[in-house]
Design a protein around this motif. Structure first.
Motif, PDB file in Angstrom:
ATOM      1  N   MET A  30     -49.069  17.723  57.720  1.00  0.00           N
ATOM      2  CA  MET A  30     -47.570  17.446  57.944  1.00  0.00           C
ATOM      3  C   MET A  30     -46.997  18.609  58.412  1.00  0.00           C
ATOM      4  N   SER A  33     -47.792  19.159  62.122  1.00  0.00           N
ATOM      5  CA  SER A  33     -47.301  18.181  62.966  1.00  0.00           C
ATOM      6  C   SER A  33     -45.717  18.427  63.110  1.00  0.00           C
ATOM      7  N   HIS A  35     -43.348  18.846  60.541  1.00  0.00           N
ATOM      8  CA  HIS A  35     -42.719  18.025  59.488  1.00  0.00           C
ATOM      9  C   HIS A  35     -42.260  19.317  58.593  1.00  0.00           C
ATOM     10  N   VAL A  37     -41.975  19.868  54.592  1.00  0.00           N
ATOM     11  CA  VAL A  37     -42.684  19.388  53.297  1.00  0.00           C
ATOM     12  C   VAL A  37     -42.393  20.091  52.182  1.00  0.00           C
TER      13      VAL A  37
END
Length: 242
Positions: A30, A33, A35, A37
């Motif tokens: 994540m 990519s 994002h 978290v």
């Protein structure tokens, strides 16, 4: 996975016996990519300093998540993910902070709701692990009283949780799992009061693991039928540790 132009904020909540460590692979995917978290250790879990016998109420167990949700700015909406028993934790957050959650994801997990008694779900889930294989319970209040804590053993982890997972993940889990307090049913009933107005206002997605040996398919079907989510997704060939 492509970089996301508008990064999302995922908050990942582990299941019983586990901790934030259980998300290490998905966190790497994540964040790479683009994002944001956040992973949390619930009370008495992961590296949380409290011991199971100090977490005698469900409110104590979910307090790290509730404190985190309270700290979020009012305009900051997250995607809240709960794995298995983590579904109880995110349900409590949904009831208390629905305006801060864009979608709640129940990952191979327990999904209580306004139309299905959380105490029934909790009792069924507890009975599925107590007395199984090498799982161990303690009786801190005496042998004539209900057990106080439980921890899953290596054999149970290997056959019911990680049977389709890489052996490295099984080895990690056998090293890091911790006991959890067996909360009385009346405590769950008191803490898990879920309403259509609050909990029901949050969009829900269920992710099903077809080879989940820790959760009976009939049980999962019942939760979905009694408390229909907005979407149901399936990850083929996945065990309980989705």
């Amino acid at each position: 996975m492509e970089k996301n132009k508008s990064p999302l904020h995922f908050v990942l909540v582990h299941t019983a016996f586990h901790g934030a460590w259980s998300w290490y692979k998905i966190v790497a995917l994540m964040t790479s990519s683009g994002h944001n978290v956040t992973t949390l250790d619930l009370g008495g879990s992961g590296i949380n300093p409290k011991q199971a016998l100090e977490i005698t109420h469900f409110a104590d167990y979910v307090s790290p998540l509730m404190e985190f949700m309270a700290s979020l700015p009012a305009n900051n909406k997250i995607i809240l993910v709960g794995h298995a028993f983590g579904g109880f934790a995110i349900s409590k957050a949904m009831e208390t902070f629905p305006e801060k959650i864009s979608v709640a994801v129940f990952l191979g997990g327990l999904m209580p709701g306004p139309n299905i008694d959380p105490t029934t779900i909790y009792t069924k889930a507890a009975s599925a692990v107590i007395g199984k294989l090498d799982n161990c319970v303690t009786y801190e209040n005496g042998p004539t009283n209900p057990p106080t804590t439980i921890i899953v053993g290596p054999k149970y982890l290997a056959t019911n949780i990680y049977h389709l997972s890489p052996i490295e993940d099984l080895a990690l889990a056998t090293t890091l799992v911790r006991p959890i307090y067996l909360f009385p049913a009346e405590d769950i009933s008191k803490e898990m009061v879920l309403s259509s107005k609050m909990y029901g206002s949050v969009r829900r997605v269920v992710i099903v693991a077809p080879e989940n040996n820790a959760l009976a398919k009939e049980f999962l079907k019942l939760m979905i039928e009694k408390n229909p989510p907005d979407e149901v997704k399936e990850i083929e060939g996945s065990d309980h540790d989705v």
